[in-house]
Design a protein around this motif. Structure first.
Motif, short mmCIF file in Angstrom:
data_model
loop_
_atom_site.label_atom_id
_atom_site.label_comp_id
_atom_site.label_asym_id
_atom_site.label_seq_id
_atom_site.Cartn_x
_atom_site.Cartn_y
_atom_site.Cartn_z
N PRO A 102 40.40 25.90 -22.69
CA PRO A 102 41.10 25.08 -23.67
C PRO A 102 40.19 24.03 -24.29
N VAL A 103 40.70 23.52 -25.41
CA VAL A 103 40.15 22.32 -26.03
C VAL A 103 41.34 21.40 -26.28
N ILE A 104 41.15 20.10 -26.10
CA ILE A 104 42.20 19.15 -26.48
C ILE A 104 41.65 18.20 -27.54
N GLN A 105 42.59 17.70 -28.35
CA GLN A 105 42.30 16.60 -29.25
C GLN A 105 43.36 15.54 -29.01
N ASP A 106 42.88 14.38 -28.60
CA ASP A 106 43.75 13.23 -28.33
C ASP A 106 43.38 12.16 -29.34
N LEU A 147 43.06 13.33 -18.53
CA LEU A 147 44.49 13.07 -18.68
C LEU A 147 45.02 12.23 -17.52
N ALA A 148 44.53 12.51 -16.31
CA ALA A 148 44.95 11.73 -15.14
C ALA A 148 44.48 10.29 -15.26
N ASN A 149 43.24 10.11 -15.72
CA ASN A 149 42.71 8.75 -15.87
C ASN A 149 43.45 7.96 -16.93
N ARG A 150 43.78 8.63 -18.03
CA ARG A 150 44.40 7.90 -19.14
C ARG A 150 45.91 7.77 -19.00
N TYR A 151 46.57 8.82 -18.49
CA TYR A 151 48.03 8.84 -18.51
C TYR A 151 48.67 8.92 -17.12
N GLY A 152 47.88 9.20 -16.09
CA GLY A 152 48.43 9.39 -14.76
C GLY A 152 48.43 8.11 -13.95
N ASP A 153 48.38 8.28 -12.63
CA ASP A 153 48.37 7.12 -11.74
C ASP A 153 47.45 7.38 -10.57
N ALA A 154 47.18 6.34 -9.81
CA ALA A 154 46.23 6.43 -8.71
C ALA A 154 46.75 7.30 -7.57
N ALA A 155 48.05 7.54 -7.49
CA ALA A 155 48.57 8.42 -6.44
C ALA A 155 48.10 9.85 -6.68
N CYS A 156 48.04 10.23 -7.93
CA CYS A 156 47.63 11.60 -8.25
C CYS A 156 46.12 11.74 -8.32
N TYR A 157 45.45 10.74 -8.87
CA TYR A 157 43.99 10.77 -8.97
C TYR A 157 43.47 9.41 -8.56
N MET A 170 50.28 12.67 -30.74
CA MET A 170 50.63 13.74 -29.80
C MET A 170 49.38 14.55 -29.47
N LEU A 171 49.24 14.89 -28.19
CA LEU A 171 48.09 15.66 -27.74
C LEU A 171 48.11 17.06 -28.36
N ARG A 172 46.97 17.50 -28.85
CA ARG A 172 46.83 18.85 -29.39
C ARG A 172 46.06 19.67 -28.38
N ILE A 173 46.63 20.82 -27.97
CA ILE A 173 46.00 21.72 -27.01
C ILE A 173 45.73 23.04 -27.70
N LEU A 174 44.48 23.46 -27.70
CA LEU A 174 44.10 24.73 -28.30
C LEU A 174 43.83 25.73 -27.19
N GLY A 175 44.62 26.81 -27.17
CA GLY A 175 44.42 27.84 -26.15
C GLY A 175 45.69 28.60 -25.88
N ARG A 176 45.54 29.87 -25.55
CA ARG A 176 46.70 30.71 -25.28
C ARG A 176 47.32 30.34 -23.93
N ALA A 177 48.65 30.45 -23.84
CA ALA A 177 49.36 30.00 -22.64
C ALA A 177 49.11 30.90 -21.44
N VAL A 180 52.87 18.06 -17.98
CA VAL A 180 54.20 17.90 -17.38
C VAL A 180 54.17 16.80 -16.32
N GLU A 181 53.16 16.81 -15.47
CA GLU A 181 53.05 15.81 -14.41
C GLU A 181 53.02 14.39 -14.96
N PHE A 182 52.33 14.20 -16.08
CA PHE A 182 52.10 12.86 -16.60
C PHE A 182 52.98 12.53 -17.81
N ASP A 183 53.95 13.42 -18.09
CA ASP A 183 54.89 13.20 -19.20
C ASP A 183 54.17 12.97 -20.52
N ILE A 184 53.22 13.83 -20.81
CA ILE A 184 52.44 13.72 -22.04
C ILE A 184 53.01 14.69 -23.08
#
Length: 207
Positions: free
Chosen positions: A54-58, A73-83, A1-8, A21-25
């Motif tokens: 932010p910082v992420i750890q994947d 995230l778009a490259n790894r989990y998204g699609d060419a329509a978005c990126y 699971m992706l770890r996101i460090l940073g206040r919302a 949310v866009e990429f269902d991660i």
């Protein structure tokens, strides 16, 4: 699971949350930054020497810089329509992502610190007026682009560029000063409300 460090409440963290949310991660977010765990700590500096969220750890991969993160995230989990993978189409997306990070971010800085953060160091009336004028100038650039596309910032379809730009538009409307009429920007703002990620992490009352 992706770890996101940073206040919302951070606009840059919200870019990452919206992308998830866009990429269902699936992700877990931890509160770091102002009012929470300090980014000046040795633990955080080991992840990001700039001491910023932010910082992420994947898995065993660590990444900082919000726009780099959403591209990853778009490259790894998204699609060419978005990126898009095609060079010209991707360049159109990237130019607006980079414009948001440079020109638009700089334009709102003084006004946002003055009117939303109520920073004592940002209360000079002339500097505030100049800041609001520069912000409006950049928003008029966006207005012309959206009027030309009739839909989204890079064209007729939603792309990765709409995440940072959409959050910037939200900040524009949430900052209390007299806004010039920008009908294409207003229509865009309403159009983005159809996206779950924008409702959850953009148009949620947080500037």
């Amino acid at each position: 699971m992706l770890r996101i460090l940073g206040r919302a409440s951070s606009i840059n963290v919200r870019k990452v949350l919206w992308a998830c949310v866009e990429f269902d991660i699936p992700f877990q977010r931890e509160d770091w930054g102002t009012g929470f765990k300090p980014t000046s700590s040795a633990e955080f500096i080991a992840l990001n020497p700039n001491a910023m969220v932010p910082v992420i750890q994947d898995g065993d991969f660590t990444l900082w810089e919000s726009n780099s993160i959403i591209r990853y995230l778009a490259n790894r989990y998204g699609d060419a329509a978005c990126y898009p993978t095609e060079a010209i189409a991707r360049a159109r997306v990237d130019q607006w992502i980079d414009w948001q990070a440079s020109d638009l971010n700089r334009a709102w800085s003084y006004a946002f610190q003055s009117l939303v953060r109520h920073s004592p160091a940002h209360q000079d009336p002339q500097a505030l007026a100049e800041g609001c004028a520069q912000w409006a100038h950049n928003m008029q650039i966006l207005e012309r682009q959206l009027a030309a596309t009739g839909a989204y910032v890079a064209g007729e379809h939603f792309t990765l560029a709409d995440i940072p730009i959409g959050l910037s538009v939200n900040r524009w409307f949430e900052t209390p000063f007299e806004h010039p009429p920008l009908p294409a920007v207003s229509a865009y703002f309403e159009r983005l409300t159809a996206r779950r990620g924008f409702v959850a992490h953009g148009r949620n009352g947080t500037p």
